[in-house]
Design a protein around this motif. Structure first.
Motif, PDB file in Angstrom:
ATOM      1  N   VAL A 180      -5.797   1.420   2.018  1.00  0.00           N
ATOM      2  CA  VAL A 180      -6.416   0.148   2.410  1.00  0.00           C
ATOM      3  C   VAL A 180      -7.242   0.399   3.676  1.00  0.00           C
ATOM      4  O   VAL A 180      -7.076   1.433   4.335  1.00  0.00           O
ATOM      5  CB  VAL A 180      -5.342  -0.939   2.700  1.00  0.00           C
ATOM      6  CG1 VAL A 180      -4.586  -1.309   1.439  1.00  0.00           C
ATOM      7  CG2 VAL A 180      -4.371  -0.502   3.794  1.00  0.00           C
ATOM      8  N   ARG A 227      -1.479   3.391  -2.447  1.00  0.00           N
ATOM      9  CA  ARG A 227      -2.854   2.903  -2.593  1.00  0.00           C
ATOM     10  C   ARG A 227      -3.404   2.679  -1.183  1.00  0.00           C
ATOM     11  O   ARG A 227      -2.778   1.993  -0.375  1.00  0.00           O
ATOM     12  CB  ARG A 227      -2.782   1.565  -3.361  1.00  0.00           C
ATOM     13  CG  ARG A 227      -4.058   0.826  -3.530  1.00  0.00           C
ATOM     14  CD  ARG A 227      -3.802  -0.457  -4.335  1.00  0.00           C
ATOM     15  NE  ARG A 227      -2.692  -1.276  -3.831  1.00  0.00           N
ATOM     16  CZ  ARG A 227      -2.771  -2.110  -2.785  1.00  0.00           C
ATOM     17  NH1 ARG A 227      -3.886  -2.251  -2.124  1.00  0.00           N
ATOM     18  NH2 ARG A 227      -1.706  -2.814  -2.411  1.00  0.00           N
ATOM     19  N   ALA A 259       0.843  -1.201   0.000  1.00  0.00           N
ATOM     20  CA  ALA A 259       0.000   0.000   0.000  1.00  0.00           C
ATOM     21  C   ALA A 259       0.877   1.249   0.000  1.00  0.00           C
ATOM     22  O   ALA A 259       0.618   2.217  -0.731  1.00  0.00           O
ATOM     23  CB  ALA A 259      -0.919  -0.011   1.218  1.00  0.00           C
ATOM     24  N   ARG A 308      -1.491   4.872   5.441  1.00  0.00           N
ATOM     25  CA  ARG A 308      -1.933   4.015   4.336  1.00  0.00           C
ATOM     26  C   ARG A 308      -3.415   3.649   4.493  1.00  0.00           C
ATOM     27  O   ARG A 308      -3.995   2.969   3.654  1.00  0.00           O
ATOM     28  CB  ARG A 308      -1.080   2.752   4.269  1.00  0.00           C
ATOM     29  CG  ARG A 308       0.139   2.869   3.389  1.00  0.00           C
ATOM     30  CD  ARG A 308       1.086   4.019   3.663  1.00  0.00           C
ATOM     31  NE  ARG A 308       1.861   3.897   4.878  1.00  0.00           N
ATOM     32  CZ  ARG A 308       2.901   4.645   5.194  1.00  0.00           C
ATOM     33  NH1 ARG A 308       3.294   5.619   4.397  1.00  0.00           N
ATOM     34  NH2 ARG A 308       3.529   4.494   6.344  1.00  0.00           N
TER      35      ARG A 308
END
Ligand code: 0L1
Ligand code: MG
Length: 262
Positions: free
Chosen positions: A25, A23, A18, A145
């Motif tokens: 999560v 990205r 991540a 994250r």
């Protein structure tokens, strides 16, 4: 510990991916509600080990969630601790690429560099100051994250306390004659002051956060080695940034440090 080695390793890979792919999560306790504090630090340690296996150097340590305003902002009541990887370090005045991050925020901090090992338990402000070579201004760029910064303490510890980038600079000063408790700071975004505070906002004294870090490491048979760079924790709430922003931190008696976002 509640999680087995395979799960810890899978969660470390999940969170590190991540980070590396920018990205977000969902918080890991959603799927692992029973994980404990040891599991959380074991996942963080595994992320650190994954990086080291690829040749990344660990260049420092950090305390997080140390100020009352930050704890209130995040709805938690205990500091957390993490590590700084070499590629988190940004040269003074240079640019951080927001495309490499999810939703960055900046925190005004005081960085410590040690000249003697710090071994808990029993570390306190005096032992930390005696082991300090110098202090300097630092801006930490955090980038949880977790989607929308929604996490609990165990999830955030596993995620290396949202560590992402940092810059140190300004004037390096020995702590003799400095009162870090009353040292004032002003954080500017695009030339406008956006956050103000004093060292005491960090658990009463920035050195107290370093002592807490050493005492926490001692529980895992670890210590803060001489020569360590340590971010002592945000003095104010974190401030969101985006491409095009310029951030400068002024620290009383220690000059200023800045970075840009592009
Ligand atoms: O350095 C910090 O205070 C960040 C700790 C983690 C929580 C967050 O992402 O705000
Ligand atoms: Mg911080």
């Amino acid at each position: 510990m509640k999680l087995d080695k395979k799960t810890i390793s899978a969660l470390a890979e999940h969170l590190e991916s991540a980070e590396l792919n920018a990205r977000d999560v969902v918080k890991i306790t959603d799927d692992h509600p029973d994980m404990d504090w040891d599991d959380a630090y074991a996942i963080q340690d595994e992320i650190r080990a994954r990086k080291e296996r690829r040749g990344v150097r660990i260049v420092g340590l950090k305390a997080g969630l140390t100020s009352h305003s930050k704890m209130k902002q995040m709805g938690v009541d205990t500091p957390v601790f993490g590590f700084l990887a070499d590629y988190y370090s940004v040269p003074e005045g240079s640019a951080v690429k927001v495309s490499e991050l999810i939703h960055p925020k900046v925190e005004p901090e005081i960085a410590f560099v040690t000249k003697a090992d710090l071994r808990g338990p029993g570390c306190n402000i005096a032992t930390v100051l005696a082991a300090t070579d110098f202090v300097m201004p630092a801006i930490e760029v955090i980038d949880s994250r977790y989607r929308d910064f929604k996490f609990d303490l165990k999830s955030v510890i596993a995620d290396n306390t949202s560590a992402a980038r940092f810059v140190v600079g300004g004037t390096m000063k020995p702590v003799n004659g400095m009162d870090l408790k009353t040292t004032g700071i002003v954080l500017e975004k695009n030339g406008v002051p956006v956050a103000f505070g004093a060292g005491a906002a960090v658990v009463g004294h920035p050195a107290a956060a370093i002592a807490m870090l050493a005492n926490e490491l001692a529980k895992r048979d670890q210590f803060v080695p001489a020569g360590s760079l340590i971010l002592s924790g945000g003095i104010t709430e974190a401030v969101a940034v985006e491409a095009g922003d310029n951030v400068t931190l002024h620290v009383q008696g220690l000059g200023q440090v800045g970075l840009r976002f592009e």
